[in-house]
Design a protein around this motif. Structure first.
Motif, mmCIF file in Angstrom:
data_model
loop_
_atom_site.group_PDB
_atom_site.id
_atom_site.type_symbol
_atom_site.label_atom_id
_atom_site.label_comp_id
_atom_site.label_asym_id
_atom_site.label_seq_id
_atom_site.Cartn_x
_atom_site.Cartn_y
_atom_site.Cartn_z
ATOM 1 N N CYS A 65 -18.514 17.142 5.827
ATOM 2 C CA CYS A 65 -18.033 18.122 6.917
ATOM 3 C C CYS A 65 -16.652 18.125 7.213
ATOM 4 O O CYS A 65 -16.216 18.578 8.170
ATOM 5 N N GLY A 66 -15.747 17.854 6.173
ATOM 6 C CA GLY A 66 -14.347 17.896 6.431
ATOM 7 C C GLY A 66 -13.787 16.978 7.502
ATOM 8 O O GLY A 66 -13.980 15.928 7.488
ATOM 9 N N ASP A 67 -13.027 17.949 8.473
ATOM 10 C CA ASP A 67 -12.546 17.138 9.363
ATOM 11 C C ASP A 67 -13.384 17.608 10.795
ATOM 12 O O ASP A 67 -12.806 17.379 11.808
ATOM 13 N N ALA A 68 -14.604 18.068 10.612
ATOM 14 C CA ALA A 68 -15.309 18.790 11.724
ATOM 15 C C ALA A 68 -16.382 17.651 12.336
ATOM 16 O O ALA A 68 -17.423 17.860 11.976
ATOM 17 N N SER A 69 -15.792 16.912 13.196
ATOM 18 C CA SER A 69 -16.481 15.776 13.821
ATOM 19 C C SER A 69 -17.766 16.407 14.591
ATOM 20 O O SER A 69 -18.812 15.775 14.581
ATOM 21 N N GLY A 70 -17.489 17.548 15.233
ATOM 22 C CA GLY A 70 -18.497 17.996 16.012
ATOM 23 C C GLY A 70 -19.899 18.478 15.003
ATOM 24 O O GLY A 70 -21.226 18.116 15.343
ATOM 25 N N ARG A 71 -19.512 19.035 13.941
ATOM 26 C CA ARG A 71 -20.776 19.166 13.003
ATOM 27 C C ARG A 71 -21.238 17.993 12.437
ATOM 28 O O ARG A 71 -22.348 17.976 12.105
ATOM 29 N N ALA A 72 -20.490 16.969 12.395
ATOM 30 C CA ALA A 72 -21.099 15.579 11.867
ATOM 31 C C ALA A 72 -21.962 15.049 12.771
ATOM 32 O O ALA A 72 -23.049 14.655 12.385
ATOM 33 N N ALA A 89 -9.786 12.970 11.084
ATOM 34 C CA ALA A 89 -10.723 14.010 11.879
ATOM 35 C C ALA A 89 -10.681 13.462 13.298
ATOM 36 O O ALA A 89 -11.045 12.272 13.621
ATOM 37 N N PRO A 90 -10.322 14.476 14.314
ATOM 38 C CA PRO A 90 -10.290 14.094 15.628
ATOM 39 C C PRO A 90 -11.928 13.616 16.003
ATOM 40 O O PRO A 90 -12.945 14.206 15.582
ATOM 41 N N GLY A 91 -12.141 12.640 16.859
ATOM 42 C CA GLY A 91 -13.349 12.046 17.182
ATOM 43 C C GLY A 91 -14.083 11.343 16.133
ATOM 44 O O GLY A 91 -15.204 11.055 16.080
ATOM 45 N N ARG A 92 -13.503 10.895 15.100
ATOM 46 C CA ARG A 92 -14.316 10.105 13.909
ATOM 47 C C ARG A 92 -14.815 8.892 14.307
ATOM 48 O O ARG A 92 -15.935 8.473 13.998
ATOM 49 N N GLN A 93 -13.874 8.273 15.184
ATOM 50 C CA GLN A 93 -14.620 6.776 15.656
ATOM 51 C C GLN A 93 -16.040 7.111 16.474
ATOM 52 O O GLN A 93 -16.836 6.319 16.497
ATOM 53 N N THR A 94 -16.051 8.103 17.198
ATOM 54 C CA THR A 94 -17.295 8.490 17.844
ATOM 55 C C THR A 94 -18.373 8.795 16.984
ATOM 56 O O THR A 94 -19.630 8.387 16.933
ATOM 57 N N VAL A 95 -18.075 9.415 15.886
ATOM 58 C CA VAL A 95 -19.126 9.805 14.753
ATOM 59 C C VAL A 95 -19.313 8.589 14.111
ATOM 60 O O VAL A 95 -20.819 8.425 14.093
ATOM 61 N N ALA A 96 -18.618 7.725 13.867
ATOM 62 C CA ALA A 96 -18.984 6.426 13.010
ATOM 63 C C ALA A 96 -19.725 5.547 13.712
ATOM 64 O O ALA A 96 -20.675 4.796 13.516
ATOM 65 N N ALA A 97 -19.330 5.690 15.286
ATOM 66 C CA ALA A 97 -20.135 4.526 16.281
ATOM 67 C C ALA A 97 -21.785 5.116 16.271
ATOM 68 O O ALA A 97 -22.550 4.391 16.212
ATOM 69 N N ARG A 98 -21.768 6.418 16.455
ATOM 70 C CA ARG A 98 -23.126 7.165 16.655
ATOM 71 C C ARG A 98 -23.783 6.835 15.344
ATOM 72 O O ARG A 98 -24.929 6.234 15.260
ATOM 73 N N ALA A 99 -23.139 7.103 13.988
ATOM 74 C CA ALA A 99 -23.607 6.749 12.799
ATOM 75 C C ALA A 99 -24.322 5.317 12.786
ATOM 76 O O ALA A 99 -25.440 5.183 12.237
ATOM 77 N N ALA A 100 -23.429 4.631 13.183
ATOM 78 C CA ALA A 100 -23.868 2.992 13.004
ATOM 79 C C ALA A 100 -25.229 2.792 13.926
ATOM 80 O O ALA A 100 -26.127 2.036 13.341
ATOM 81 N N LEU A 101 -25.275 3.320 14.882
ATOM 82 C CA LEU A 101 -26.594 3.253 15.843
ATOM 83 C C LEU A 101 -27.676 3.738 15.019
ATOM 84 O O LEU A 101 -28.871 3.203 15.240
ATOM 85 N N LEU A 102 -27.483 4.937 14.151
ATOM 86 C CA LEU A 102 -28.603 5.562 13.507
ATOM 87 C C LEU A 102 -28.850 5.008 12.283
ATOM 88 O O LEU A 102 -29.848 5.295 11.650
ATOM 89 N N GLY A 103 -28.067 3.979 11.776
ATOM 90 C CA GLY A 103 -28.400 3.590 10.457
ATOM 91 C C GLY A 103 -27.801 4.499 9.291
ATOM 92 O O GLY A 103 -28.335 4.485 8.319
ATOM 93 N N ALA A 104 -26.942 5.467 9.837
ATOM 94 C CA ALA A 104 -26.314 6.252 9.031
ATOM 95 C C ALA A 104 -25.070 5.985 8.246
ATOM 96 O O ALA A 104 -24.494 4.929 8.965
ATOM 97 N N ILE A 105 -24.662 6.410 7.113
ATOM 98 C CA ILE A 105 -23.327 6.264 6.663
ATOM 99 C C ILE A 105 -22.344 7.550 6.936
ATOM 100 O O ILE A 105 -22.769 8.592 6.795
ATOM 101 N N VAL A 106 -21.172 7.075 7.009
ATOM 102 C CA VAL A 106 -20.126 8.054 7.148
ATOM 103 C C VAL A 106 -18.896 7.484 6.082
ATOM 104 O O VAL A 106 -18.105 6.565 6.319
ATOM 105 N N LEU A 107 -18.631 8.419 4.955
ATOM 106 C CA LEU A 107 -17.648 8.048 4.046
ATOM 107 C C LEU A 107 -16.325 8.753 4.284
ATOM 108 O O LEU A 107 -16.426 10.076 4.899
ATOM 109 N N ASP A 108 -14.946 8.388 3.794
ATOM 110 C CA ASP A 108 -14.053 8.913 4.031
ATOM 111 C C ASP A 108 -13.838 10.170 2.889
ATOM 112 O O ASP A 108 -13.405 11.205 3.058
ATOM 113 N N ASP A 109 -14.230 10.053 1.707
ATOM 114 C CA ASP A 109 -14.327 10.818 0.870
ATOM 115 C C ASP A 109 -15.597 11.054 -0.010
ATOM 116 O O ASP A 109 -16.524 9.913 -0.288
ATOM 117 N N ALA A 110 -16.022 12.009 -0.617
ATOM 118 C CA ALA A 110 -17.121 12.045 -1.554
ATOM 119 C C ALA A 110 -17.022 11.816 -2.822
ATOM 120 O O ALA A 110 -15.924 11.724 -3.586
#
Length: 119
Positions: A65-72, A89-110
């Motif tokens: 998603c590059g730096d597009a937190s909304g798309r994430a 990415a702006p809002g990355r902490q929000t994305v990471a918190a939501r991902a953790a609740l869903l059992g998803a992963i968020v990586l810094d780099d592919a």
């Protein structure tokens, strides 16, 4: 996540060819850089769904998603569970918190694609 083979795909034909040529073992299919931001999570969901149906292979996928937190966040809402999101990415902490609740992963780099086997 510990794939034995990492592949990048920009279209269904690329994905099917890569999956067909991949050796047995855990596979990871990665979108092109920033594809989530430019093409959207719906595109990636359609691509990986068709690749699973067309290949018969099981694999894990990552949407960059590059730096597009909304798309994430949109990707998580659609059910995607593997994302790449820039560390600044702006809002990355929000994305990471939501991902953790869903059992998803968020990586810094592919992860880098696995080099093709020589002749």
């Amino acid at each position: 996540m510990n794939p034995s083979h990492v592949m990048t795909a920009a279209c269904l034909a690329d994905a099917l060819a890569a999956l067909d040529a991949a050796p047995p073992g855990p596979l990871l299919l990665v979108s092109p850089p920033q594809a989530g931001a430019s093409l959207g999570p719906g595109w990636w969901l359609a691509l990986v769904s068709a690749a699973r149906a067309g290949s018969g292979r099981d694999f894990t996928d990552l949407l960059d998603c590059g730096d597009a937190s909304g798309r994430a966040l949109e990707a998580l809402q659609l059910g995607l569970r593997g994302l790449v999101l820039a560390p600044d990415a702006p809002g990355r902490q929000t994305v990471a918190a939501r991902a953790a609740l869903l059992g998803a992963i968020v990586l810094d780099d592919a992860p880098s694609p696995t080099p093709a086997a020589g002749p």
